[in-house]
Write a protein that holds these residues in place. Structure first.
Motif, mmCIF file in Angstrom:
data_model
loop_
_atom_site.group_PDB
_atom_site.id
_atom_site.type_symbol
_atom_site.label_atom_id
_atom_site.label_comp_id
_atom_site.label_asym_id
_atom_site.label_seq_id
_atom_site.Cartn_x
_atom_site.Cartn_y
_atom_site.Cartn_z
ATOM 1 N N ASN A 54 0.837 -1.183 0.000
ATOM 2 C CA ASN A 54 0.000 0.000 0.000
ATOM 3 C C ASN A 54 0.877 1.238 0.000
ATOM 4 O O ASN A 54 1.686 1.382 0.918
ATOM 5 N N PRO A 55 0.797 2.086 -0.982
ATOM 6 C CA PRO A 55 -0.136 1.985 -2.100
ATOM 7 C C PRO A 55 0.282 0.877 -3.062
ATOM 8 O O PRO A 55 1.457 0.517 -3.144
ATOM 9 N N GLY A 56 -0.695 0.356 -3.777
ATOM 10 C CA GLY A 56 -0.404 -0.658 -4.775
ATOM 11 C C GLY A 56 0.427 -0.046 -5.896
ATOM 12 O O GLY A 56 0.156 1.068 -6.332
ATOM 13 N N PRO A 57 1.450 -0.746 -6.335
ATOM 14 C CA PRO A 57 2.323 -0.169 -7.369
ATOM 15 C C PRO A 57 1.637 -0.075 -8.726
ATOM 16 O O PRO A 57 0.780 -0.880 -9.057
ATOM 17 N N ASP A 58 2.033 0.940 -9.497
ATOM 18 C CA ASP A 58 1.602 0.995 -10.888
ATOM 19 C C ASP A 58 2.757 0.630 -11.818
ATOM 20 O O ASP A 58 2.586 0.488 -13.014
ATOM 21 N N LEU A 59 3.938 0.448 -11.223
ATOM 22 C CA LEU A 59 5.113 -0.072 -11.930
ATOM 23 C C LEU A 59 5.873 -0.953 -10.951
ATOM 24 O O LEU A 59 6.189 -0.520 -9.849
ATOM 25 N N ALA A 85 -1.577 -6.954 -5.926
ATOM 26 C CA ALA A 85 -1.269 -5.636 -5.354
ATOM 27 C C ALA A 85 -1.326 -4.527 -6.385
ATOM 28 O O ALA A 85 -1.659 -3.389 -6.055
ATOM 29 N N MET A 86 -1.004 -4.859 -7.615
ATOM 30 C CA MET A 86 -0.834 -3.820 -8.635
ATOM 31 C C MET A 86 -2.166 -3.193 -9.039
ATOM 32 O O MET A 86 -3.196 -3.851 -9.078
ATOM 33 N N GLN A 87 -2.102 -1.911 -9.330
ATOM 34 C CA GLN A 87 -3.273 -1.165 -9.760
ATOM 35 C C GLN A 87 -3.645 -1.567 -11.187
ATOM 36 O O GLN A 87 -2.785 -1.985 -11.969
ATOM 37 N N SER A 90 -1.363 -1.390 -14.593
ATOM 38 C CA SER A 90 0.031 -1.306 -14.153
ATOM 39 C C SER A 90 0.950 -2.040 -15.109
ATOM 40 O O SER A 90 0.520 -2.819 -15.956
ATOM 41 N N LEU A 91 2.235 -1.830 -14.906
ATOM 42 C CA LEU A 91 3.254 -2.435 -15.751
ATOM 43 C C LEU A 91 4.238 -3.211 -14.887
ATOM 44 O O LEU A 91 4.702 -2.706 -13.863
#
Length: 100
Positions: A54-59, A85-87, A90-91
């Motif tokens: 948290n926050p969930g990663p976007d990379l 976890a990833m948004q 995301s990548l």
């Protein structure tokens, strides 16, 4: 190619080794990185722990890790926890070295 003025909201580095985390934190301090940059001790194969980032990663970047282990189920659990976890949108960047 020009550089973007937009900065990430946060940067989280993780490693299982206390020595690596300690050195990473020291480098963050020495280089006067912003408080949004952190280095934490974490187990890359703890799927539930990864899922609660948290926050969930976007990379997310996994580099030089999975090829060290022959247990595909363990790697799948790790990737599954990271995926949870990833948004959305995301990548994931995954690198490996097939021979050492």
């Amino acid at each position: 190619i020009g550089k973007s003025a937009e900065q990430p909201a946060s940067v989280r580095l993780q490693d299982y080794s206390d020595i690596n985390v300690e050195l990473g934190r020291k480098l963050i301090t020495e280089r006067q990185m912003p408080a949004s940059v952190s280095f934490r001790r974490a187990d890359a194969f703890d799927a539930d722990g990864l899922a609660t980032l948290n926050p969930g990663p976007d990379l997310a970047i996994v580099s030089g890790l999975y090829e060290l282990f022959a247990d595909n189920a363990m790697i799948a659990r790790s990737l599954g926890g990271l995926a949870r976890a990833m948004q959305p949108g995301s990548l994931l960047i995954y690198t490996n070295q097939p021979w050492h």
